[in-house]
Write a protein that holds these residues in place. Structure first.
Motif, PDB file in Angstrom:
ATOM      1  N   LEU A  67       0.845  -1.191   0.000  1.00  0.00           N
ATOM      2  CA  LEU A  67       0.000   0.000   0.000  1.00  0.00           C
ATOM      3  C   LEU A  67       0.880   1.240   0.000  1.00  0.00           C
ATOM      4  CD1 LEU A  67      -2.722  -1.071   2.601  1.00  0.00           C
ATOM      5  CD2 LEU A  67      -2.904  -1.095   0.107  1.00  0.00           C
ATOM      6  N   PRO A  68       0.475   2.284  -0.739  1.00  0.00           N
ATOM      7  CA  PRO A  68      -0.705   2.316  -1.617  1.00  0.00           C
ATOM      8  C   PRO A  68      -0.508   1.477  -2.869  1.00  0.00           C
ATOM      9  CG  PRO A  68       0.576   4.311  -1.895  1.00  0.00           C
ATOM     10  CD  PRO A  68       1.222   3.559  -0.759  1.00  0.00           C
ATOM     11  N   LYS A  69      -1.615   1.035  -3.467  1.00  0.00           N
ATOM     12  CA  LYS A  69      -1.544   0.259  -4.685  1.00  0.00           C
ATOM     13  C   LYS A  69      -0.869   1.090  -5.782  1.00  0.00           C
ATOM     14  CE  LYS A  69      -3.673  -3.500  -3.323  1.00  0.00           C
ATOM     15  NZ  LYS A  69      -3.001  -4.822  -3.279  1.00  0.00           N
ATOM     16  N   SER A  96       2.590   1.066  -6.003  1.00  0.00           N
ATOM     17  CA  SER A  96       3.882   1.491  -5.460  1.00  0.00           C
ATOM     18  C   SER A  96       5.065   0.980  -6.272  1.00  0.00           C
ATOM     19  CB  SER A  96       4.034   1.010  -4.012  1.00  0.00           C
ATOM     20  OG  SER A  96       3.041   1.567  -3.181  1.00  0.00           O
ATOM     21  N   ALA A 118       8.132   4.173  -4.020  1.00  0.00           N
ATOM     22  CA  ALA A 118       8.208   4.663  -2.644  1.00  0.00           C
ATOM     23  C   ALA A 118       9.614   5.157  -2.325  1.00  0.00           C
ATOM     24  CB  ALA A 118       7.798   3.564  -1.669  1.00  0.00           C
ATOM     25  N   TRP A 171       7.274  10.798   0.001  1.00  0.00           N
ATOM     26  CA  TRP A 171       6.103  10.973   0.884  1.00  0.00           C
ATOM     27  C   TRP A 171       4.866  11.392   0.109  1.00  0.00           C
ATOM     28  CZ3 TRP A 171       6.634   8.988   5.513  1.00  0.00           C
ATOM     29  CH2 TRP A 171       7.900   8.921   6.106  1.00  0.00           C
ATOM     30  N   ASP A 172       5.020  11.832  -1.134  1.00  0.00           N
ATOM     31  CA  ASP A 172       3.874  12.288  -1.938  1.00  0.00           C
ATOM     32  C   ASP A 172       3.279  11.181  -2.800  1.00  0.00           C
ATOM     33  OD1 ASP A 172       4.154  14.912  -0.974  1.00  0.00           O
ATOM     34  OD2 ASP A 172       5.618  15.401  -2.531  1.00  0.00           O
ATOM     35  N   ALA A 194       1.200   8.719  -2.385  1.00  0.00           N
ATOM     36  CA  ALA A 194      -0.254   8.493  -2.322  1.00  0.00           C
ATOM     37  C   ALA A 194      -1.033   9.523  -3.121  1.00  0.00           C
ATOM     38  CB  ALA A 194      -0.717   8.499  -0.868  1.00  0.00           C
ATOM     39  N   PHE A 195      -0.488  10.732  -3.267  1.00  0.00           N
ATOM     40  CA  PHE A 195      -1.169  11.789  -4.011  1.00  0.00           C
ATOM     41  C   PHE A 195      -0.820  11.768  -5.501  1.00  0.00           C
ATOM     42  CE2 PHE A 195      -0.299  13.235   0.316  1.00  0.00           C
ATOM     43  CZ  PHE A 195      -1.590  13.488   0.758  1.00  0.00           C
ATOM     44  N   LEU A 254      -0.674   8.816  -7.325  1.00  0.00           N
ATOM     45  CA  LEU A 254      -1.260   7.655  -7.991  1.00  0.00           C
ATOM     46  C   LEU A 254      -2.689   7.932  -8.432  1.00  0.00           C
ATOM     47  CD1 LEU A 254       0.135   4.918  -5.584  1.00  0.00           C
ATOM     48  CD2 LEU A 254       1.000   5.573  -7.836  1.00  0.00           C
TER      49      LEU A 254
END
Length: 311
Positions: free
Chosen positions: A256-258, A260, A278, A305-306, A308-309, A311
């Motif tokens: 997670l997040p999908k 990666s 990641a 760190w970004d 997730a935003f 994807l």
């Protein structure tokens, strides 16, 4: 990348990632890794990669396992009866020690063991840094450098003012934590390259012959070489159909997040390239229908760190 095939692996890694060993590194790494393996009696030594610093970089190597001291043990490691343990927590991963190359280009220094005390200091410094509006500070290249930060002092007496205490984490301690974090997040191996023996010990599979193009292009064919974190949380109904000797490691597709990870087939060189989003800088390659594979990380140690935003 395995020290015994570093010349071949480094050329493949250069094709996969664009990262090439310098002339100096090509000259010093093979003999120094051989010395490290012989001095400590490791079964394998791998070149882990490079953490870049301002005044100098850290070349990292890891020693894995130990040499089988008799034929019976060697036979057990090579094969035998394999069973699935009742609990994933009882699995014994391959022993690992992490080293950094010294300034002489020959000797290797063992990195500190990441215990609770070091982890607390590293996380405390990182949280303090975020409180200052920053997410990262580059490595200096000096293992003895101190990253100083302030922590909350003991509870003040009634009516008193809160105090702050000064603390620090050494760069060498921070380096050990970052290497471990990248290992936990990445550390990719192809399906079938490792197996579980009857003593619940994870060992290399001497019969591994590589992945076909079809299987190699499937994200589910790549695993994390670490203590499983996702598998123990899955229902028994999903675990029932898994292989008792091979399906004991987490698949990178479950991360997670999908999204990666990215995967592609390098047609001219006939190999599969897997990249971590990641930790940009971590690259894994696997030659199709061959037992040649490897990975390396080259970067500053900064996590994306970004992600997730993005994807």
């Amino acid at each position: 990348m395995d020290a015994d095939t570093l010349s071949l692996s480094s050329d493949l890694m250069a094709t996969a990632s664009g990262y090439c060993l310098t002339t100096e590194e090509r000259a010093c790494l093979p003999p120094s890794l051989s010395i490290l393996k012989n001095e400590h009696g490791f079964a394998r030594v791998v070149y882990w990669g490079k953490i870049q610093g301002q005044a100098g970089d850290y070349l990292i190597a890891q020693g894995l396992g130990s040499i089988a001291h008799d034929k019976r043990e060697a036979s057990t490691l090579a094969g035998g009866d394999h069973t699935t343990p009742d609990f994933f927590s009882t699995m014994k991963m391959i022993p690992k020690k992490t080293f950094r190359l010294g300034p002489d280009g020959v000797s290797w220094t063992l990195l500190p063991t990441v215990d609770n005390d070091i982890t607390t200091k590293w996380l405390g410094w990182r949280d303090w840094l975020k409180g200052k509006g920053r997410i990262f500070t580059p490595f200096t290249g000096d293992p003895a450098h101190k990253f100083t930060y302030t922590t909350a002092g003991p509870p003040p007496p009634e009516g008193g003012e809160a105090t702050a205490a000064e603390a620090h984490v050494l760069e060498e301690e921070r380096l050990a934590c970052v290497v471990q974090e990248i290992d936990q997040t990445c550390s990719v191996v192809p399906y079938g390259a490792y197996m579980l023996q009857s003593g619940q010990q994870v060992v290399t599979n001497p019969y591994y012959k590589g992945l076909s193009l079809e299987k190699g292009s499937d994200m589910s064919s790549y695993l994390h070489l670490r203590q499983p974190e996702v598998l123990p949380t899955k229902p028994i109904s999903e675990l029932a159909g898994l292989s008792k000797t091979m399906d004991f490691l987490d698949r990178i597709g479950d991360d997670l997040p999908k999204g990666s990870w990215s995967i592609k087939h390098d047609t001219p060189n006939n190999m599969i390239i897997v990249r971590s989003l990641a930790f940009p800088g971590y690259v894994f390659f696997s030659v199709v229908n061959s037992n040649v594979f490897g990975s390396a990380y080259v970067g500053t140690g900064l996590r994306n760190w970004d992600l997730a935003f993005m994807l």
